[in-house]
Design an enzyme around this catalytic site. Structure first.
Site, PDB file in Angstrom:
ATOM      1  N   GLY A   1       0.841  -1.195   0.000  1.00 45.88           N
ATOM      2  CA  GLY A   1       0.000   0.000   0.000  1.00 45.88           C
ATOM      3  C   GLY A   1       0.868   1.234   0.000  1.00 45.88           C
TER       4      GLY A   1
ATOM      5  N   ALA B   1       1.970   5.204   1.240  1.00 40.41           N
ATOM      6  CA  ALA B   1       2.315   5.794   2.535  1.00 40.41           C
ATOM      7  C   ALA B   1       1.038   6.160   3.285  1.00 40.41           C
ATOM      8  CB  ALA B   1       3.178   7.037   2.331  1.00 40.41           C
TER       9      ALA B   1
ATOM     10  N   GLY C   1      -2.578   2.636   5.988  1.00 36.84           N
ATOM     11  CA  GLY C   1      -3.102   1.701   6.981  1.00 36.84           C
ATOM     12  C   GLY C   1      -2.536   0.298   6.859  1.00 36.84           C
ATOM     13  N   LYS C   2      -1.554   0.121   5.988  1.00 31.66           N
ATOM     14  CA  LYS C   2      -1.034  -1.232   5.750  1.00 31.66           C
ATOM     15  C   LYS C   2      -0.415  -1.862   6.992  1.00 31.66           C
ATOM     16  CE  LYS C   2       3.144   0.546   3.530  1.00 31.66           C
ATOM     17  NZ  LYS C   2       2.813   1.957   3.466  1.00 31.66           N
ATOM     18  N   SER C   3       0.254  -1.078   7.819  1.00 34.52           N
ATOM     19  CA  SER C   3       0.882  -1.637   9.025  1.00 34.52           C
ATOM     20  C   SER C   3      -0.165  -2.151  10.006  1.00 34.52           C
ATOM     21  CB  SER C   3       1.761  -0.587   9.703  1.00 34.52           C
ATOM     22  OG  SER C   3       2.823  -0.217   8.858  1.00 34.52           O
TER      23      SER C   3
ATOM     24  N   HIS D   1       4.434   3.436  15.846  1.00 33.13           N
ATOM     25  CA  HIS D   1       4.273   1.998  15.594  1.00 33.13           C
ATOM     26  C   HIS D   1       4.404   1.193  16.887  1.00 33.13           C
ATOM     27  CE1 HIS D   1       4.235   1.398  11.063  1.00 33.13           C
ATOM     28  NE2 HIS D   1       4.146   2.701  11.244  1.00 33.13           N
TER      29      HIS D   1
ATOM     30  N   ARG E   1       1.453  -1.268  18.619  1.00 37.97           N
ATOM     31  CA  ARG E   1       1.680  -2.691  18.940  1.00 37.97           C
ATOM     32  C   ARG E   1       1.506  -3.011  20.414  1.00 37.97           C
ATOM     33  NH1 ARG E   1       6.226  -1.718  16.059  1.00 37.97           N
ATOM     34  NH2 ARG E   1       7.597  -2.096  17.815  1.00 37.97           N
TER      35      ARG E   1
ATOM     36  N   GLU F   1       8.523  -5.397   8.965  1.00 39.41           N
ATOM     37  CA  GLU F   1       8.096  -4.016   8.687  1.00 39.41           C
ATOM     38  C   GLU F   1       9.322  -3.177   8.349  1.00 39.41           C
ATOM     39  OE1 GLU F   1       5.571  -0.803   8.425  1.00 39.41           O
ATOM     40  OE2 GLU F   1       4.759  -2.600   9.319  1.00 39.41           O
TER      41      GLU F   1
END
Length: 176
Positions: free
Chosen positions: A7, A9, A12-14, A49, A53, A82
């Site tokens: 995806g 920048a 929402g891919k992470s 990030h 998590r 990642e």
């Protein structure tokens, strides 16, 4: 199992990749971070990030280079890598990176990670549609990332694309 999530920048891919891994890996989860904390923007992104998590049962290991040589103390239910864009840039441009051998080095690293887990979710970037001309070294990076994405998509059991926060199944993937 290999799952690839791509995806643009801030698409929402992470978050999608974390959710997919949490669904696939019932307990032992490793977050493999490849971003080097150069500058305030990178440090802020890393902190964001980490906060996302928190409480999800991830062990975190930072490995910006040399995945194929990463010693892992145990086997994991799932590993979240990642991301491939950062890893490739590190391998190509860092003095201690693989340089011209970056593509093969990363594929060997992916194979190593797959041997260390049941499910590997790899996050990558979609950077191929801006139509802008770049200097030769950037063009090489773009070509290499495209080649990595193609190679991993061919190997993956499932491929998703995150577009404006919506996760779209592209290959072998169920609707989220």
């Amino acid at each position: 199992m290999l799952i690839l999530v791509t995806g643009g920048a801030a698409s929402g891919k992470s978050a999608h990749a974390e959710r997919l891994l949490c669904e696939a890996a019932p307990s032992s989860r490793l977050y493999l971070a490849t971003m080097q904390p150069f500058g305030a923007a990178a440090q802020a992104r890393i902190a964001r990030h980490r906060a996302l998590r928190r409480g999800k049962g991830f062990e975190t290991v930072e490995c910006p280079l040399g995945l194929q040589n990463l010693p892992l103390a145990r086997r994991y239910d799932g590993i979240l890598l990642e991301d491939l864009g950062n890893l490739l840039a590190n391998e190509i441009f860092a003095p201690e990176g693989a340089g011209d051998a970056a593509f093969g080095s990363i594929l060997a690293g992916i194979a190593h990670l797959q041997d260390c887990c049941e499910t590997l979710v790899a996050v990558t970037d979609e950077i191929f549609s801006d139509g802008v001309g770049y200097p030769p070294e950037t063009e090489r990076y773009i070509r290499d990332l495209a080649a990595l994405n193609r190679a991993l998509a061919a190997r993956a059991e499932a491929v998703y694309e995150s577009v404006c926060g919506i996760l779209l199944p592209l290959k072998g993937a169920k609707e989220p």
